[in-house]
Design a protein around this motif. Structure first.
Motif, PDB file in Angstrom:
ATOM      1  N   ALA A   1      33.423-134.030  66.069  1.00  0.00           N
ATOM      2  CA  ALA A   1      34.462-134.768  65.350  1.00  0.00           C
ATOM      3  C   ALA A   1      34.003-136.157  64.906  1.00  0.00           C
ATOM      4  N   PRO A   2      33.285-136.941  65.735  1.00  0.00           N
ATOM      5  CA  PRO A   2      32.842-138.251  65.247  1.00  0.00           C
ATOM      6  C   PRO A   2      31.941-138.166  64.016  1.00  0.00           C
ATOM      7  N   PHE A   3      31.088-137.136  63.946  1.00  0.00           N
ATOM      8  CA  PHE A   3      30.210-136.996  62.789  1.00  0.00           C
ATOM      9  C   PHE A   3      31.002-136.594  61.540  1.00  0.00           C
ATOM     10  N   ALA A   4      31.958-135.686  61.697  1.00  0.00           N
ATOM     11  CA  ALA A   4      32.774-135.280  60.554  1.00  0.00           C
ATOM     12  C   ALA A   4      33.598-136.455  60.029  1.00  0.00           C
ATOM     13  N   ALA A   5      34.223-137.202  60.941  1.00  0.00           N
ATOM     14  CA  ALA A   5      35.028-138.347  60.518  1.00  0.00           C
ATOM     15  C   ALA A   5      34.149-139.433  59.898  1.00  0.00           C
ATOM     16  N   GLY A   6      32.972-139.650  60.462  1.00  0.00           N
ATOM     17  CA  GLY A   6      32.074-140.658  59.905  1.00  0.00           C
ATOM     18  C   GLY A   6      31.608-140.309  58.508  1.00  0.00           C
ATOM     19  N   ALA A   7      31.265-139.028  58.279  1.00  0.00           N
ATOM     20  CA  ALA A   7      30.848-138.608  56.940  1.00  0.00           C
ATOM     21  C   ALA A   7      31.989-138.720  55.945  1.00  0.00           C
ATOM     22  N   CYS A   8      33.200-138.416  56.389  1.00  0.00           N
ATOM     23  CA  CYS A   8      34.364-138.524  55.505  1.00  0.00           C
ATOM     24  C   CYS A   8      34.606-139.973  55.099  1.00  0.00           C
ATOM     25  N   SER A   9      34.447-140.885  56.030  1.00  0.00           N
ATOM     26  CA  SER A   9      34.667-142.299  55.720  1.00  0.00           C
ATOM     27  C   SER A   9      33.647-142.825  54.720  1.00  0.00           C
ATOM     28  N   LEU A  10      32.423-142.283  54.741  1.00  0.00           N
ATOM     29  CA  LEU A  10      31.391-142.757  53.830  1.00  0.00           C
ATOM     30  C   LEU A  10      31.755-142.526  52.371  1.00  0.00           C
ATOM     31  N   PHE A  11      32.427-141.401  52.100  1.00  0.00           N
ATOM     32  CA  PHE A  11      32.725-141.026  50.714  1.00  0.00           C
ATOM     33  C   PHE A  11      34.219-141.109  50.424  1.00  0.00           C
ATOM     34  N   SER A  12      34.919-141.978  51.143  1.00  0.00           N
ATOM     35  CA  SER A  12      36.372-142.069  50.960  1.00  0.00           C
ATOM     36  C   SER A  12      36.756-142.617  49.588  1.00  0.00           C
ATOM     37  N   SER A  13      35.909-143.476  49.001  1.00  0.00           N
ATOM     38  CA  SER A  13      36.203-143.973  47.658  1.00  0.00           C
ATOM     39  C   SER A  13      35.770-142.941  46.623  1.00  0.00           C
ATOM     40  N   PRO A  14      36.461-142.868  45.476  1.00  0.00           N
ATOM     41  CA  PRO A  14      36.118-141.859  44.453  1.00  0.00           C
ATOM     42  C   PRO A  14      34.668-141.986  44.005  1.00  0.00           C
ATOM     43  N   VAL A  15      34.027-140.840  43.799  1.00  0.00           N
ATOM     44  CA  VAL A  15      32.631-140.803  43.363  1.00  0.00           C
ATOM     45  C   VAL A  15      32.592-140.821  41.843  1.00  0.00           C
ATOM     46  N   GLY A  16      31.867-141.760  41.289  1.00  0.00           N
ATOM     47  CA  GLY A  16      31.760-141.853  39.838  1.00  0.00           C
ATOM     48  C   GLY A  16      30.765-140.856  39.274  1.00  0.00           C
ATOM     49  N   LYS A  17      30.560-140.948  37.956  1.00  0.00           N
ATOM     50  CA  LYS A  17      29.648-140.016  37.293  1.00  0.00           C
ATOM     51  C   LYS A  17      28.220-140.181  37.794  1.00  0.00           C
ATOM     52  N   GLU A  18      27.871-141.409  38.201  1.00  0.00           N
ATOM     53  CA  GLU A  18      26.509-141.647  38.670  1.00  0.00           C
ATOM     54  C   GLU A  18      26.266-141.133  40.083  1.00  0.00           C
ATOM     55  N   GLY A  19      27.333-140.695  40.779  1.00  0.00           N
ATOM     56  CA  GLY A  19      27.191-140.166  42.122  1.00  0.00           C
ATOM     57  C   GLY A  19      27.173-141.258  43.175  1.00  0.00           C
ATOM     58  N   PRO A  20      26.925-140.900  44.421  1.00  0.00           N
ATOM     59  CA  PRO A  20      26.914-141.889  45.506  1.00  0.00           C
ATOM     60  C   PRO A  20      25.789-142.908  45.316  1.00  0.00           C
ATOM     61  N   SER A  21      25.992-144.066  45.891  1.00  0.00           N
ATOM     62  CA  SER A  21      24.967-145.100  45.841  1.00  0.00           C
ATOM     63  C   SER A  21      23.828-144.734  46.787  1.00  0.00           C
ATOM     64  N   PRO A  22      22.639-145.317  46.579  1.00  0.00           N
ATOM     65  CA  PRO A  22      21.534-145.041  47.519  1.00  0.00           C
ATOM     66  C   PRO A  22      21.892-145.380  48.968  1.00  0.00           C
TER      67      PRO A  22
ATOM     68  N   ARG B   1      31.385-131.627  41.961  1.00  0.00           N
ATOM     69  CA  ARG B   1      30.671-130.337  42.020  1.00  0.00           C
ATOM     70  C   ARG B   1      29.174-130.555  42.206  1.00  0.00           C
ATOM     71  N   ASP B   2      28.612-131.452  41.396  1.00  0.00           N
ATOM     72  CA  ASP B   2      27.177-131.715  41.493  1.00  0.00           C
ATOM     73  C   ASP B   2      26.825-132.337  42.841  1.00  0.00           C
ATOM     74  N   LEU B   3      27.732-133.154  43.361  1.00  0.00           N
ATOM     75  CA  LEU B   3      27.474-133.784  44.658  1.00  0.00           C
ATOM     76  C   LEU B   3      27.416-132.738  45.762  1.00  0.00           C
ATOM     77  N   CYS B   4      28.348-131.775  45.749  1.00  0.00           N
ATOM     78  CA  CYS B   4      28.327-130.718  46.768  1.00  0.00           C
ATOM     79  C   CYS B   4      27.032-129.923  46.708  1.00  0.00           C
ATOM     80  N   ALA B   5      26.557-129.644  45.491  1.00  0.00           N
ATOM     81  CA  ALA B   5      25.295-128.921  45.365  1.00  0.00           C
ATOM     82  C   ALA B   5      24.136-129.763  45.890  1.00  0.00           C
ATOM     83  N   ALA B   6      24.194-131.086  45.673  1.00  0.00           N
ATOM     84  CA  ALA B   6      23.109-131.957  46.133  1.00  0.00           C
ATOM     85  C   ALA B   6      23.050-132.036  47.651  1.00  0.00           C
ATOM     86  N   PHE B   7      24.199-131.935  48.312  1.00  0.00           N
ATOM     87  CA  PHE B   7      24.198-131.980  49.778  1.00  0.00           C
ATOM     88  C   PHE B   7      23.345-130.863  50.361  1.00  0.00           C
ATOM     89  N   GLY B   8      23.287-129.721  49.678  1.00  0.00           N
ATOM     90  CA  GLY B   8      22.549-128.575  50.199  1.00  0.00           C
ATOM     91  C   GLY B   8      21.060-128.791  50.303  1.00  0.00           C
TER      92      GLY B   8
END
Length: 685
Positions: free
Chosen positions: A501-522, A571-578
């Motif tokens: 649970a701590p890892f799932a909640a931590g990952a969720c908090s990282l991407f809580s703000s909307p992801v723009g077209k450029e994707g997540p920041s480095p 969609r592209d972000l989910c594919a990149a996670f893989g």
């Protein structure tokens, strides 16, 4: 003078706090250096309540082998609430150091303030050095609280064998797993090269125990397991120890199965040496051993990464977990496993704890345990429980604000968690956690997405895994009846929730703000990859669980790409996670992928934690139905009972954070790797 802390919650008046018990801060420093092929202790310093005792008994043999031996002790009978012990150990190039304890480490009950006794060990081992940590068990008494952290920084050619174990308490007095809480965390890190990035943990072994034997899953199969052990092995000189632990795991599995054909892989019998089989046959009671490998440069022996040390390279860490009925059996198994170290150390660890060739149980006075149980105070009444809840509820905002903060104890010795001090001031039981956060107010869209995310039709592969239930059933560790399945499911779900649970909640908090077209920041990518790497290290001791996590993470990345196909960036972000996971095939782990997907779906971190708990209970009970251990209707009632309790535990664990993520069912963690020993399996893990 005492130091004060004021906490101002929104609704109730100010709560004025003081900590009246000064913690005793003990220090210990040891440096072992190799001079002309002989190890010498060039620095030994200590301050009460810690005491270091260079051992003169047997020193000639140790010196002849080129090793040094030092015992860790104290000036009193054990540790008190608030005691702090900090150890620094340095083993220089070519040196060999054996660290033991005088006896078991007793931890006495905490006082009303609930301050835990804490121990920390930071060790560095240079190339060619060997550190062997072989203590006796930690024995927490009733209502005791104990926390321990051990970090081992190893150079590429260093070797380590470290034992960490805890006993159930004073069993003859009826104090079985009756402590307030016990937390232990062991980290193995590789020393980085000059100018390289900071060291990251290669392997993490963490336990957080509370709630008694029932919640810990230590009474399965009508057997009372009273001791839990972890053994960490790394390096060339530790490889024979790891290999013996792997053989013991196979030998003990054969001992349990007996003559039943087709249960274990046929090749296992050829891998077990006669001394290992003899050691398994000589035990007093039940023992379970599971072995896992944190893969470095070399692949582990056997499929799935739960084999043992023979295939482990210099950059691998082998972690064995043991659960046993009797401490006498643990002494014998550790003595057998660590015997190959005798030529290097000049003595075999735990040899002084073996007093006979054959052990026998000593009968306990009739009625002693029953008399102790009868003398124990009765559980709180319903009215008392309501009174406690009425105290905790108005303090919830203050406890939430104070979580993670600490104040200096009187005298400047040690730190006191503010949250624990608030609970003590309010009259809550020592060691009690803050109440779980209030229910979330979700929109209809969010509720629909949460339901779909936890639905059985989502193709994540969860039903291909049994969570160790199949291994427990085939090896005869589970016992019979619906109640055995309920106990297993409760322990497995609670343990998985507190770990993931701590890892799932931590990952969720990282991407809580909307992801723009450029994707997540480095920076976001680096933080998420660090989370996934940390989880990979923490699953090191459990090869089947690590594989299941990777498979479900890869499946979730595919599901997310299809689910969010109308939103191009998501969609592209989910594919990149893989392709950014910590596993060798670059698959992300299930918890970190689930947290990121929840964020992309607009769900808060608490939802990610609760989904982990619900799906774990669902998958384990589905496996129980398919194994014909319980009926479908009985499984419905069990899931309703277990999932709600586990969701609350997951919410509290998520608030603790990744640094305190830990499993809570050591017996299940020991038996799950045995799944790879089975010959015929319905489930992948």
């Amino acid at each position: 003078p005492p130091r004060w802390c004021c906490v101002s919650p929104p609704s109730p008046p100010k709560v004025l706090l003081t900590t009246y018990m000064a913690a005793r801060r003990g220090l210990g420093r040891i440096t072992a250096a190799c001079e002309a092929g002989v190890t010498r202790l060039t620095r030994v310093a200590h301050r009460a309540p810690c005491r270091l005792l260079p051992m003169a008994d047997g020193a000639a043999a140790a010196a002849g082998a080129g090793a040094a031996h030092c015992a860790i002790g104290g000036y009193g009978g054990g540790l008190l609430g608030g005691d702090v012990v900090e150890l620094e150990v340095e083993v220089e190039a070519g040196a060999a150091l054996l660290l033991t304890t005088q006896a078991s480490t007793k931890v006495y009950r905490t006082k009303r303030d609930g301050i835990a006794a804490t121990q920390s060990l930071n060790a560095t081992v240079d190339d060619g050095g060997l550190l062997v940590l072989a203590p006796d068990p930690v024995v927490p008494y009733e209502s005791a609280a104990y926390e321990q952290r051990q970090r081992f920084m190893l150079s590429p050619a260093a070797s380590l064998v470290a034992v960490d174990w805890v006993g159930a308490g004073r069993v003859s007095r009826g104090e079985r797993w009756a402590f307030s809480h016990f937390a232990s965390r062991n980290e193995v890190l590789r020393r980085p090269e000059a100018g390289a990035a900071p060291a990251k943990a290669v392997a993490v072994d963490a336990m957080r125990l509370s709630g008694g034997a029932g919640l810990l899953g230590l009474d399965l199969g009508r057997v009372e397991y009273d001791t839990v052990v972890s053994v960490l092995c790394s390096g060339e000189e530790a490889a024979p120890v790891a290999e013996r632990l792997r053989m013991l795991s196979s030998a003990l599995a054969h001992r349990r199965v007996g003559q039943r054909p087709g249960v274990l892989r046929a090749a296992l019998a050829e891998e077990v040496s006669e001394p290992a089989a003899a050691a398994a046959r000589a035990l007093l009671g039940n023992v379970v051993v599971g072995v896992g490998v944190a893969q470095g440069s070399a692949a582990p022996k056997g499929g799935g990464g739960s084999g043992g040390g023979a295939g482990a390279g210099a950059l691998d860490v082998v972690i064995a977990r043991l659960a046993a009925e009797h401490a006498e059996d643990v002494f014998r198994l550790l003595h057998f496993a660590m015997a190959p170290l005798a030529p290097r150390l000049g003595a075999s660890p735990y040899s002084l704890r073996i007093h006979a060739d054959v052990a026998a149980l000593c009968p306990i006075k009739a009625g002693a345990a029953a008399a102790a149980a009868a003398a124990a105070p009765p559980p709180p009444t319903t009215e008392a429980a309501r009174a406690t809840s009425s105290l905790a509820a108005p303090l919830a905002p203050a406890l939430s604000i104070a979580r993670g903060l600490s104040i200096r104890a009187p005298g400047g010795n040690g730190w006191v968690p503010v949250q624990r001090a608030i609970s003590a001031a309010a009259g809550l039981p020592p060691g009690e956690e803050a109440p779980p956060p209030p229910p979330l107010a979700l929109s209809p869209r969010q509720r629909a997405r949460m339901a779909h995310l936890s639905d059985a039709t989502l193709p994540t592969g969860g039903f291909a895994h049994s969570g160790g239930l199949e291994a427990a059933s085939q090896l005869g560790l589970l016992g019979g009846g619906d109640e055995a399945v309920r106990r297993f499911t409760r322990a497995a779900t609670h343990s998985t929730a507190t770990l993931l649970a701590p890892f799932a909640a931590g990952a969720c908090s990282l991407f809580s703000s909307p992801v723009g077209k450029e994707g997540p920041s480095p920076a976001q990518w680096r933080e998420w990859e660090a989370l996934d790497t940390a989880l990979h290290a923490q699953l090191s001791a459990n090869g089947p669980a690590r594989r299941a996590s990777a498979e479900q993470g890869r499946a979730l990345s595919r599901v997310g790409a299809v689910w969010l196909r109308q939103e191009a960036a998501a969609r592209d972000l989910c594919a990149a996670f893989g392709d950014r996971g910590a596993n060798p095939n670059r698959a992300p782990h299930g918890a970190t992928m689930l947290g990121a997907l929840c964020a992309l779906l607009g769900l808060p971190p608490q939802v990610a934690a609760e989904v982990i708990a619900y799906t774990t209970a669902r998958d384990v009970l589905s496996a129980a139905v398919r194994l014909n251990l319980v009926g479908p209707l009985a499984a419905v009632e069990m899931q309703a009972d277990v999932a709600e309790e586990a969701a609350a535990a997951a919410a509290v664990a998520a608030q603790r954070g990744v640094a305190n993520a830990a499993s809570s069912a050591p017996l299940l963690e020991a038996m799950h790797p045995c799944h790879d020993l089975l010959d015929r399996r319905i489930f992948r893990t």
